[in-house]
Design an enzyme around this catalytic site. Structure first.
Site, PDB file in Angstrom:
ATOM      1  N   ASP A 171      23.457 -19.058  21.556  1.00  0.00           N
ATOM      2  CA  ASP A 171      24.498 -18.928  20.540  1.00  0.00           C
ATOM      3  C   ASP A 171      24.087 -19.806  19.353  1.00  0.00           C
ATOM      4  OD1 ASP A 171      26.725 -18.174  19.139  1.00  0.00           O
ATOM      5  OD2 ASP A 171      28.136 -18.489  20.776  1.00  0.00           O
TER       6      ASP A 171
HETATM    7  C1  BGC Z   1      29.684 -17.046  18.053  1.00  0.00           C
HETATM    8  C2  BGC Z   1      29.010 -15.811  18.590  1.00  0.00           C
HETATM    9  C3  BGC Z   1      28.417 -15.014  17.460  1.00  0.00           C
HETATM   10  C4  BGC Z   1      27.469 -15.908  16.679  1.00  0.00           C
HETATM   11  C5  BGC Z   1      26.771 -15.197  15.545  1.00  0.00           C
HETATM   12  C6  BGC Z   1      28.794 -17.830  17.099  1.00  0.00           C
HETATM   13  O1  BGC Z   1      29.491 -18.834  16.465  1.00  0.00           O
HETATM   14  O2  BGC Z   1      30.065 -17.862  19.133  1.00  0.00           O
HETATM   15  O3  BGC Z   1      29.932 -15.039  19.305  1.00  0.00           O
HETATM   16  O4  BGC Z   1      27.779 -13.876  17.937  1.00  0.00           O
HETATM   17  O5  BGC Z   1      28.194 -16.985  16.158  1.00  0.00           O
HETATM   18  O6  BGC Z   1      27.631 -14.896  14.521  1.00  0.00           O
END
Ligand code: BGC
Length: 746
Positions: free
Chosen positions: A292
């Site tokens: 993530d």
């Molecule tokens: C979130 C994810 C997301 C990623 C990219 C993160 O902050 O937890 O779910 O896919 O950002 O935008």
């Protein structure tokens, strides 16, 4: 006669010639080289790559919020040091970036463009929690397919969806993004979304690569506070939190995302157990895992790495192949390799997985997006129609005393009141892809479009969704007094749901409850329409207002779909995918809990309950009404006993006993009352949404087998234990018919 003979001869000659021709064809084909398989192409490419180019494939960097790339990306791509971006989108922009990879980099490895396409790309569908409330996985499959078609035509290859985290705590804002509290329902929706996004072959021009996230148990954040720690036993991991991911993997999902949280002291982004043992070894997953956002670097804050170098080693060695946004792999990969803290085999395996997916996506053969096709792919009328239908199927009728609903379109006057009544952004909700607020239909606009030309529609906001002012109450009350019926639209704004949107209370925010009370006090028939992304605690409303419609956050056609239901063009048939508590203090409250040694008893103080609130929820899991009435009866089992690996057929009769066509969701639960480990009081193991005409009767059938009856025992083996089982079937998790059967010892 003669003629016939001659014909025969000609025919025989023709056959001989045909055989010869086919033989020559086969011989030539066997000599010509067969196209290289994906694995051969991956290995051939890998053999040509420098260490720097390999690490480059493991790096993903963020674009600008508006979808543009950053100048730095082009330079890194040219040097072979960037494999993927997120948020960069639009056919023209992605092509511009791709041209650099294909024409100016040494190895011409195409860039993989990722984006959060969660509930639509441009045509925004209801939030995923809402779609789960349809209890119709085909709704999610269709919406994912529309999202995929729009995204791929806009240059996006990869969506960071579906989010398949089980959420038993509605304080957690991200409950909005998933399918609620149940692993069986969650698995069905996970499968459907993966199918919708990827189809059978995600190299197709209208499909995208999916990403099951967040691996894993992110939804169990303590206190419902986003990013918080989780402590969950391995049994609960395997029985509650893993199943939707397993379903996604079995459906062929190409990627997973490792989550932000720690699991029993080991961060998910450095968790060898979940990433390698379960995912790669047990489940044979051959795609890749992306971290993530900066979760690799965050291993330092977690306290399991002293610096970025250690963070890189921990994540890559555990099985996170691609690093999102932080750059530890690239900065320290070479040093770690030299110091033998990272092996060449580990790096190669990570790169192999990333390349494998790029080949499967068809990027090497078709790296570009057709710029002329993009506009035509977006907001197609049939897509918008599907979004309206999805929103209608997702709505849950929570209360409807004295048949307050549906309303007549010819009603003289209506007061539409409340801070969410004319809020289009709330329909868009969080993670709205490339959705535009101006495309959205507010509830007020939907109602205006639905009623007769003679109907007077009055509107007053009443108050803000948040904040303390009641200055608008008086006007709202006056408007209600002038109307035949008041529709009060209350709930949550878009910024109150999704990531980093945890709430310490799930009450209606601000002064909204008092607004509803003021309107109800006018004595006018009042309908509450909830616009929200999580279960809310609304005991006063449930006790006092005659009709409540849970409309969630319905997407581009949300307002029209609300009007469809309020005025009876659509008969609501959705059911709650998560328990609605009476108060925040009851959390965690979920239907598939254990019995405890002292299950609650009203007359016995020393049993498991609270002094100040009942132990039961306000609305249970699986609950929802209809404008018609259903009877479920005549529960029958195919046999009184089955073998431990046998099958049992369960069937039940469902009848529409009312005056309108409508949908019922027939739900099947089981219980293993005595086992070597405590088992939940109920577990969903089957459901079917059926449409019945008035008076129509149908038998609904379910099959139970080993997959439904077993559990992970003390030795962490999946077993079906012999003994008595209960099977319960009904219209929600509380009102059920019950039967028993026996599982024989093997
Ligand atoms: C979130 C994810 C997301 C990623 C990219 C993160 O902050 O937890 O779910 O896919 O950002 O935008």
């Amino acid at each position: 006669m003669k003629a016939t003979k001659k014909h025969k001869r000609v025919f025989t000659h023709f056959l001989c010639f045909l055989c010869l021709f086919v033989a020559v064809l086969l011989a030539t084909a066997s000599q010509s080289p067969r196209p290289a398989s994906v694995e051969q192409r991956v290995n051939a490419l890998l053999a040509r790559m420098t260490l720097e180019e390999k690490l480059g494939q493991l790096q993903q960097l963020d674009g600008e919020a508006n979808g543009n790339f950053r100048p730095e990306h082009l330079e890194l791509i040219r040097q072979g040091r960037l494999g993927s971006t997120l948020n960069v989108r639009g056919a023209q922009r992605t092509n511009q970036v791709q041209r650099v990879a294909m024409n100016e980099s040494r190895l011409k490895i195409p860039v993989l463009f990722g984006f959060d396409v969660i509930h639509g790309y441009r045509t925004i569908f209801p939030i995923p929690l809402a779609e789960a409330a349809s209890w119709d996985p085909s709704v999610a499959e269709r919406s994912a397919a529309v999202a995929a078609q729009e995204a791929r035509n806009s240059g996006v290859h990869w969506t960071f969806a579906p989010m398949v985290d089980i959420a038993r705590d509605p304080r957690w804002g991200r409950i909005t993004e998933g399918a609620g509290e149940d692993p069986f329902l969650g698995a069905a929706f996970a499968r459907a979304r993966v199918r919708g996004f990827q189809g059978n072959d995600y190299s197709a021009a209208d499909k995208v690569l999916a990403c099951a996230k967040h691996w894993v148990v992110y939804g169990a954040a303590e206190g419902g506070r986003d990013y918080n720690t989780t402590e969950v036993s391995e049994n609960t991991l395997r029985e509650i939190y893993f199943p939707p991911f397993k379903a996604a993997v079995d459906a062929g999902v190409g990627t997973l995302m490792s989550s932000f949280n720690a699991i029993n002291g080991v961060p998910a982004t450095a968790n060898e157990f979940t990433l390698t043992r379960v995912l790669r070894q047990e489940w044979k997953f051959d795609g890749f895992v992306v971290s993530d956002y900066t979760s690799v670097r965050e291993l330092i804050n977690h306290g399991i790495a002293a610096n970025e170098e250690e963070a890189a080693a921990a994540a890559l060695n555990a099985g996170v192949e691609m690093e999102m946004v932080s750059r530890s792999y690239n900065a320290f990969g070479a040093k770690l390799l030299q110091e033998k803290k990272l092996s060449q085999a580990t790096i190669d395996e990570a790169v192999r997985r990333v390349l494998r997916i790029k080949f499967r996506l068809g990027l090497f053969d078709r790296p570009y997006t057709d710029e002329a096709g993009e506009a035509n792919a977006l907001l197609r009328p049939e897509s918008v129609r599907m979004a309206r239908e999805a929103a209608g199927r997702s709505m849950v009728l929570l209360k409807n005393d004295r048949e307050t609903l549906p309303l007549s379109k010819n009603i003289g006057s209506i007061a539409v009141i409340g801070p969410l009544a004319d809020d289009r952004a709330a329909q868009l909700s969080c993670w709205a892809g490339d959705g535009h607020e101006q495309d959205m239909v507010s509830p007020l606009a939907g109602i205006k479009a639905k009623v007769s030309a003679q109907t007077m529609v009055l509107y007053a906001k009443g108050c803000d969704a948040k904040g303390d002012s009641t200055a608008g109450f008086q006007q709202a009350v006056e408007v209600a007094k002038k109307a035949d019926v008041a529709i009060v639209v209350v709930g949550e704004t878009a910024d109150m749901v999704g990531e980093a949107a945890s709430r310490s209370t799930i009450d209606l925010p601000g002064r909204q409850l008092e607004l509803v009370q003021a309107i109800q006090a006018t004595g006018k028939p009042t309908v509450v329409v909830l616009v929200n992304g999580r279960p809310l605690a609304i005991p006063w409303i449930a006790g006092n207002v005659p009709a409540i419609l849970e409309s969630w956050m319905g997407g581009i056609q949300g307002g029209n779909a609300i009007a469809d239901v309020l005025f009876g063009d659509v008969n609501p048939g959705g059911k709650l995918p998560a328990t609605f508590p009476r108060s925040t203090g009851q959390i965690p409250i979920y239907y598939n809990h254990f019995n405890t040694g002292r299950p609650p008893e009203a007359e016995n103080k020393y049993t498991s309950k609270y002094l100040d609130v009942p132990w039961t929820p306000l609305f249970p899991f699986g609950y929802g009404l209809s404008y018609t009435q259903f009877k479920i009866s005549n529960l029958q089992l195919s046999a009184p006993r089955i073998a431990a690996n046998g099958k049992l057929t369960v069937n039940v009769e469902v009848e529409n006993a009312g005056r309108r066509a409508g949908d019922e969701v027939v739900q099947l639960y089981i219980r293993d009352p005595v086992a070597t480990m405590s088992r939940p009081v109920k577990e969903l193991k089957g459901f079917q949404r059926v449409t019945l005409q008035p008076g129509e009767k149908r038998r609904v059938e379910f099959v139970l087998d080993r997959e439904h009856l077993g559990f992970w025992n003390r030795e962490m083996r999946y077993v079906v234990e012999p003994g008595e089982f209960r099977v319960m079937v009904g219209a929600n998790s509380v009102d059920v018919l019950e039967a028993k059967f026996h599982v024989d010892a093997p």
